[in-house]
Design a protein around this motif. Structure first.
Motif, PDB file in Angstrom:
ATOM      1  N   UNK A 147      11.725   1.136  -6.392  1.00 13.72           N
ATOM      2  CA  UNK A 147      11.433   0.457  -7.644  1.00 13.72           C
ATOM      3  C   UNK A 147      10.938  -0.960  -7.350  1.00 13.72           C
ATOM      4  N   UNK A 148       9.993  -1.409  -8.110  1.00 11.34           N
ATOM      5  CA  UNK A 148       9.332  -2.674  -7.807  1.00 11.34           C
ATOM      6  C   UNK A 148      10.285  -3.858  -7.776  1.00 11.34           C
ATOM      7  N   UNK A 149      11.210  -3.903  -8.728  1.00 20.33           N
ATOM      8  CA  UNK A 149      12.144  -5.031  -8.762  1.00 20.33           C
ATOM      9  C   UNK A 149      12.989  -5.076  -7.493  1.00 20.33           C
ATOM     10  N   UNK A 150      13.427  -3.914  -7.056  1.00 24.98           N
ATOM     11  CA  UNK A 150      14.230  -3.852  -5.837  1.00 24.98           C
ATOM     12  C   UNK A 150      13.388  -4.210  -4.618  1.00 24.98           C
ATOM     13  N   UNK A 151      12.160  -3.690  -4.566  1.00 18.42           N
ATOM     14  CA  UNK A 151      11.273  -3.980  -3.428  1.00 18.42           C
ATOM     15  C   UNK A 151      11.012  -5.475  -3.297  1.00 18.42           C
ATOM     16  N   UNK A 152      10.733  -6.129  -4.419  1.00 19.46           N
ATOM     17  CA  UNK A 152      10.423  -7.555  -4.376  1.00 19.46           C
ATOM     18  C   UNK A 152      11.632  -8.370  -3.913  1.00 19.46           C
ATOM     19  N   UNK A 153      12.788  -8.064  -4.462  1.00 19.71           N
ATOM     20  CA  UNK A 153      13.996  -8.776  -4.046  1.00 19.71           C
ATOM     21  C   UNK A 153      14.362  -8.493  -2.595  1.00 19.71           C
ATOM     22  N   UNK A 154      14.181  -7.237  -2.185  1.00 20.95           N
ATOM     23  CA  UNK A 154      14.479  -6.854  -0.804  1.00 20.95           C
ATOM     24  C   UNK A 154      13.548  -7.569   0.176  1.00 20.95           C
ATOM     25  N   UNK A 155      12.261  -7.599  -0.147  1.00 22.36           N
ATOM     26  CA  UNK A 155      11.286  -8.267   0.719  1.00 22.36           C
ATOM     27  C   UNK A 155      11.587  -9.756   0.821  1.00 22.36           C
ATOM     28  N   UNK A 156      11.920 -10.387  -0.303  1.00 18.91           N
ATOM     29  CA  UNK A 156      12.230 -11.818  -0.304  1.00 18.91           C
ATOM     30  C   UNK A 156      13.457 -12.109   0.560  1.00 18.91           C
ATOM     31  N   UNK A 157      14.502 -11.308   0.395  1.00 22.29           N
ATOM     32  CA  UNK A 157      15.728 -11.534   1.164  1.00 22.29           C
ATOM     33  C   UNK A 157      15.489 -11.332   2.653  1.00 22.29           C
ATOM     34  N   UNK A 158      14.779 -10.249   3.001  1.00 15.36           N
ATOM     35  CA  UNK A 158      14.502  -9.980   4.414  1.00 15.36           C
ATOM     36  C   UNK A 158      13.617 -11.067   4.999  1.00 15.36           C
ATOM     37  N   UNK A 159      12.651 -11.532   4.220  1.00 18.72           N
ATOM     38  CA  UNK A 159      11.739 -12.569   4.734  1.00 18.72           C
ATOM     39  C   UNK A 159      12.504 -13.860   5.020  1.00 18.72           C
ATOM     40  N   UNK A 160      13.355 -14.279   4.102  1.00 24.95           N
ATOM     41  CA  UNK A 160      14.080 -15.536   4.279  1.00 24.95           C
ATOM     42  C   UNK A 160      15.065 -15.453   5.452  1.00 24.95           C
TER      43      UNK A 160
ATOM     44  N   UNK B 294       0.797  -1.222   0.000  1.00 25.75           N
ATOM     45  CA  UNK B 294       0.000   0.000   0.000  1.00 25.75           C
ATOM     46  C   UNK B 294       0.832   1.274   0.000  1.00 25.75           C
ATOM     47  N   UNK B 295       1.994   1.218   0.637  1.00 25.52           N
ATOM     48  CA  UNK B 295       2.801   2.426   0.783  1.00 25.52           C
ATOM     49  C   UNK B 295       3.986   2.454  -0.180  1.00 25.52           C
ATOM     50  N   UNK B 296       4.658   1.332  -0.319  1.00 30.00           N
ATOM     51  CA  UNK B 296       5.863   1.312  -1.146  1.00 30.00           C
ATOM     52  C   UNK B 296       5.576   1.036  -2.612  1.00 30.00           C
ATOM     53  N   UNK B 297       4.403   0.461  -2.923  1.00 26.90           N
ATOM     54  CA  UNK B 297       4.030   0.248  -4.315  1.00 26.90           C
ATOM     55  C   UNK B 297       4.452  -1.073  -4.915  1.00 26.90           C
ATOM     56  N   UNK B 298       4.644  -2.099  -4.102  1.00 25.06           N
ATOM     57  CA  UNK B 298       4.996  -3.414  -4.631  1.00 25.06           C
ATOM     58  C   UNK B 298       3.805  -4.043  -5.344  1.00 25.06           C
TER      59      UNK B 298
END
Length: 203
Positions: free
Chosen positions: A128-141, A54-58
């Motif tokens: 940027x969406x690509x960075x957000x998705x990769x960042x979220x995945x790395x932080x989650x794991x 909602x805020x970052x735009x992923x």
């Protein structure tokens, strides 16, 4: 006959003393307090996905795919971290087994690592969406690994320290309070960032 009764009473007293850890209420609360960190991380990441959407735009589609994939990875991580803790060899060089045991090094190191990880979770390097998705995945794991290591270490240590259910029930009362406090802090941090008029900036 009286001697037999006195011996039986003495054995009962010794047996009841052997069944307890001797920990005070404060000591039990301190032990349960070690769950606050993992539950802060667990709650922050769980509610933080809404922040990314909602805020970052992923992308909702990509985020859903990431979470679906992570749900299959999580049980494998739980099993792996449990086996590593049972072996007790990974931290043996820095934390002597005779002093620290098998569980404490895992709880200490992974709980400490959760602090900068949570900071990184709320401040992605780019929107940027690509960075957000990769960042979220790395932080989650990485975050789930730390949470799994901490909670598994706590649960295994609780059985070893309090082998009888009477004491474990007393400790569980404090665990409910500390888990609730940790979950509240993590969820509160996510909602505060979600309602903030400014996006956090990576510095």
């Amino acid at each position: 006959m009286q001697d037999v009764v006195e011996i039986s009473e003495l054995e009962a007293q010794v047996g009841s003393f052997a069944c307890t850890s001797g920990h005070s209420r404060c000591r039990r609360l301190r032990f349960a307090y070690s769950l606050v960190g993992p539950y802060v991380g667990m709650s922050a990441i769980s509610f933080g996905k809404d922040l990314y959407l909602l805020e970052f735009g992923a992308s909702a589609k990509v985020m859903g795919t990431i979470l679906l994939a992570c749900s299959f990875v999580a049980p494998l991580m739980d099993s792996l971290v449990g086996n590593l803790q049972d072996r007790g060899s990974l931290f043996r060089r820095c934390f002597p087994l005779a002093v620290w045991g098998r569980r404490a090094p895992w709880l200490l190191t992974h709980t400490l690592f959760l602090a900068p990880l949570m900071w990184a979770f709320f401040i992605p390097p780019s929107y940027e969406r690509e960075v957000l998705h990769g960042w979220f995945l790395a932080i989650w794991l990485i975050g789930y690994w730390c949470i799994a290591a901490s909670t598994n270490a706590f649960e295994a240590a609780r059985v070893e320290i309090y082998p009888f259910k009477e004491e474990r029930v007393k400790v569980e009362v404090y665990c409910k309070l500390t888990c609730g406090a940790g979950a509240g802090v993590g969820a509160g941090a996510s909602f505060m960032c979600l309602t903030s008029p400014h996006k956090p900036v990576f510095v």
